[in-house]
Enzyme design. Structure first.
Site, PDB file in Angstrom:
ATOM      1  N   ASN A 191       0.853  -1.180   0.000  1.00  0.00           N
ATOM      2  CA  ASN A 191       0.000   0.000   0.000  1.00  0.00           C
ATOM      3  C   ASN A 191       0.893   1.235   0.000  1.00  0.00           C
ATOM      4  OD1 ASN A 191      -2.951  -0.976   0.368  1.00  0.00           O
ATOM      5  ND2 ASN A 191      -1.774  -2.215   1.835  1.00  0.00           N
ATOM      6  N   GLU A 192       1.173   1.707  -1.194  1.00  0.00           N
ATOM      7  CA  GLU A 192       2.115   2.798  -1.402  1.00  0.00           C
ATOM      8  C   GLU A 192       1.491   4.138  -1.023  1.00  0.00           C
ATOM      9  OE1 GLU A 192       4.974   1.910  -1.821  1.00  0.00           O
ATOM     10  OE2 GLU A 192       5.365   0.577  -3.512  1.00  0.00           O
ATOM     11  N   PRO A 193       2.288   5.220  -0.989  1.00  0.00           N
ATOM     12  CA  PRO A 193       1.738   6.548  -0.710  1.00  0.00           C
ATOM     13  C   PRO A 193       0.527   6.856  -1.587  1.00  0.00           C
ATOM     14  CG  PRO A 193       4.124   6.649  -0.751  1.00  0.00           C
ATOM     15  CD  PRO A 193       3.749   5.257  -1.170  1.00  0.00           C
ATOM     16  N   SER A 195      -2.471   5.407  -0.876  1.00  0.00           N
ATOM     17  CA  SER A 195      -3.454   4.343  -0.638  1.00  0.00           C
ATOM     18  C   SER A 195      -4.493   4.823   0.369  1.00  0.00           C
ATOM     19  CB  SER A 195      -2.766   3.078  -0.119  1.00  0.00           C
ATOM     20  OG  SER A 195      -1.867   2.555  -1.072  1.00  0.00           O
TER      21      SER A 195
END
Length: 651
Positions: A191-193, A195
């Site tokens: 869950n990257e920046p 998300s």
């Protein structure tokens, strides 16, 4: 706010805020001293433990207890699992408990966080393969109970597969215990920046920083997949209990951001602040930026030890921009340090005490050992000159009996084109001078054929592995020759744990410890240098230190005289001046000698295979790091030096 587990909850959180404040709880408590117990800024209960192994035992304790509780009640346990280097210790401890203590996984169901896309299950980069190699193949889990997001299905089927993954979690009654790591961007799972808190299992694009972090595993960033299938933030937050793990100095900043910062879509881990039963498990280096560790005097009264006083006054000096001897009562009052002045009577007394303590750490050539037996343990064949080239040069000049022990071959960190270059050199020399063996042409053909067919991440054939090892050994000897030493001072231990041909290594075993112990018994050193750095990308430094610690433990038990241990750090960070025991100044000429020694490691120059996030060459990092350490002393008002190395004498 600080979350605690509701008293009516049927399970205990893996570590509550109260437990985090208990220094006697668990095996391997933190050794951080002089701080306070005030965790008021921490929005996620955080347990600081001494090291990676202590974290593994603590988390395994909770998983073990949960499985046994639910088995006794006739219920299954649903675990959410993670991959990467951090949870391996937990998995090894669970395997040990299964083997030695009868912990059964027959009623356990697992759901993994993520998988690269596209990714074949049998790929060495696959999280399917990782989980079977590191856990499932060693326990009695039913393969039907193992769930890992698919990375090998057509793109048009991914959305449906993700929905089914969510549905299966619900059919199993939800996840009882979710294990997490944290990325440098604060991602959990993938869950990257950006998300969202409502995100569910889905296909995502990977952040550039995440791909850089994974570049070493894939032998180049260009080989890292650009997408992955991951559980969403909402899926993770649905778990009844969450344990998130972080180790190493390189995680300190993001740990503080996740634990003490505001909830932010740019840092997915901050969403864990909303969860009522999440615990952060960190080692001391990863906890270093937490307010209660870094600046505890800003929170509450503290017990002023000498070490804490040095940290506080150094922090104050750098914060207000005045040298230590120029700090005033107002400086102390405005920065919550009045109690320190009150203890010593006046700012001048405090300033003078800290100034003298820092000054006493500085040891030039005349104050360094002479005529001693010294072993410098270097995890890779260049860590010696990168990390301690300055003191190595001085120790050689002081007439010490020096042994530089290279613990691993470092062969996976050699590019294939270097092998081609050296094999071509041998063939050309043979054609010109007929100095090759009859087998040289056959050897070259096998090497060329292997490299031509090789895919990123494939394990090299023995001939290629040996060639890469020899390249690094020759470079290592050339490097120490710059320091005034010779090949007679070099020992190549080639520890077995490293000889997998892959980035991921085997655990330290008896054979590794035996080799280290035999060297210590043979050389009987008065002093040894050990890499105390925990931030190298794949844990080789930590594992080498483990082998040394175990060997020293065996010698201690045998009643042998033990050497003094000096710890240095690797290419990623330096000891802060407040933590260092010894500060070794270098002149401009001495720093140039050190850099020339680094240049001898040609296979690592220009573009190293495993640079981490810092893309500068190692000599550039060293140049800035050593100059910055000296500049810090100058800003504090101490003597001005051109450059400086830092060491900690282990107590």
């Amino acid at each position: 706010m600080t979350h605690t587990v509701p008293s009516a909850a049927p399970r205990r959180a893996a570590g509550t805020a109260t437990e985090a404040r208990d220094p006697d709880r668990g095996r391997g408590p933190s050794r951080l001293g002089g701080g306070v117990n005030n965790t008021s800024r921490e929005r996620i209960p955080t347990l600081v433990l001494a090291d990676h192994d202590a974290i593994a035992r603590e988390v395994a304790n909770r998983i073990d207890a949960l499985i046994r509780e639910r088995q006794a009640a006739g219920q299954r346990t649903v675990l959410g699992l993670a991959t990467g280097s951090t949870p391996i210790g937990v998995y090894r401890e669970l395997i040990r408990r299964h083997r030695d203590e009868g912990l059964s996984f027959r009623d356990v169901v697992t759901f993994n966080l993520d998988e690269y896309y596209p990714m074949a299950k049998d790929s060495i980069h696959s999280y399917h393969r990782y989980m079977w190699e590191n856990l499932f193949a060693h326990i009695d889990i039913d393969p039907k109970n193992v769930h890992i997001p698919p990375g090998d299905i057509p793109r048009e089927e991914v959305s449906e597969a993700c929905a089914e993954y969510e549905a299966e979690i619900r059919r199993m009654g939800g996840i009882d215990f979710q294990l997490l790591g944290i990325g440098k961007t604060g991602h959990i799972g993938f869950n990257e920046p950006g998300s969202g808190a409502d995100s569910r299992t889905r296909l995502v694009h990977l952040d550039n920083i995440t791909r850089k972090d994974a570049a070493a595993d894939f032998f180049g960033e260009e080989n890292v997949p650009r997408e992955a299938v991951t559980m969403g933030v909402a899926t993770i937050l649905d778990a009844k209990e969450i344990a998130i793990l972080a180790t190493g100095e390189h995680k300190a900043a993001i740990v503080r951001r996740a634990v003490e910062g505001e909830i932010d879509h740019a840092v997915a881990a901050t969403f864990l602040q909303r969860h009522p039963a999440t615990t952060f498990f960190v080692d001391e280096p990863a906890a270093a930026d937490l307010t209660r560790v870094a600046t505890p005097w800003l929170l509450d009264e503290v017990e002023w030890t000498e070490a804490l006083m040095v940290r506080a006054v150094t922090w104050l000096s750098l914060t207000v921009g005045n040298g230590i001897l120029k700090l005033t009562q107002r400086d102390y009052s405005d920065n919550a340090l009045s109690s320190l002045v009150a203890r010593y009577g006046s700012p001048g007394e405090v300033n003078g005490a800290v100034f003298n303590l820092l000054g006493a750490k500085i040891r030039g050539k005349s104050k360094l050992p002479r005529g001693k037996k010294i072993v410098c343990f270097s995890p890779h064949p260049d860590d010696d000159v990168i990390s301690m080239g300055g003191i190595l040069y001085k120790l050689a000049q002081n007439g010490n009996d020096m042994t530089v022990a290279y613990m691993t071959s470092g062969n996976i960190a050699v590019f294939d084109h270097e092998v081609r270059r050296y094999v071509d050199f041998l063939l050309r020399l043979d054609r010109e001078r007929h100095v090759g063996s009859p087998e040289l042409r056959s050897f070259a053909d096998r090497v060329y054929e292997c490299l031509a067919k090789k895919k990123p991440g494939d394990v090299d054939i023995p001939e290629v592995q040996d060639t890469k090892r020899v390249i690094r050994e020759a470079e290592a000897v050339s490097g120490i020759e710059v320091m005034g030493l010779s090949k007679a001072n070099a020992r190549f231990l080639n520890l077995p744990f490293y000889q997998t041909g892959k980035v991921r290594k085997d655990p330290i075993g008896p054979a590794d410890v035996k080799i280290v112990r035999e060297l210590l018994e043979e050389s009987e050193p008065d002093l040894i240098f050990v890499a105390g750095d925990l931030s190298d990308p794949h844990g080789t430094h930590r594992m080498c230190k483990e082998a040394i610690d175990l060997a020293l433990g065996e010698l201690r038990n045998a009643g042998a005289k033990l050497p003094e241990v000096w710890l240095y750090r690797g290419a990623w960070q330096e000891w802060p001046v407040t933590e260092a025991t010894v500060l070794v100044p270098m002149s401009q000429e001495e720093l140039e000698v050190k850099i020339q020694a680094i240049f001898k490691h040609q296979s690592q120059k220009d573009s190293a295979p495993f640079p981490g996030q810092d893309e500068r060459e190692f000599w550039q990092r060293v140049d800035q790091r050593n100059k910055d350490t000296a500049a810090t002393l100058n800003r504090l008002g101490l003597a001005e030096y051109f450059a400086m190395e830092a060491y900690v004498i282990a107590g």
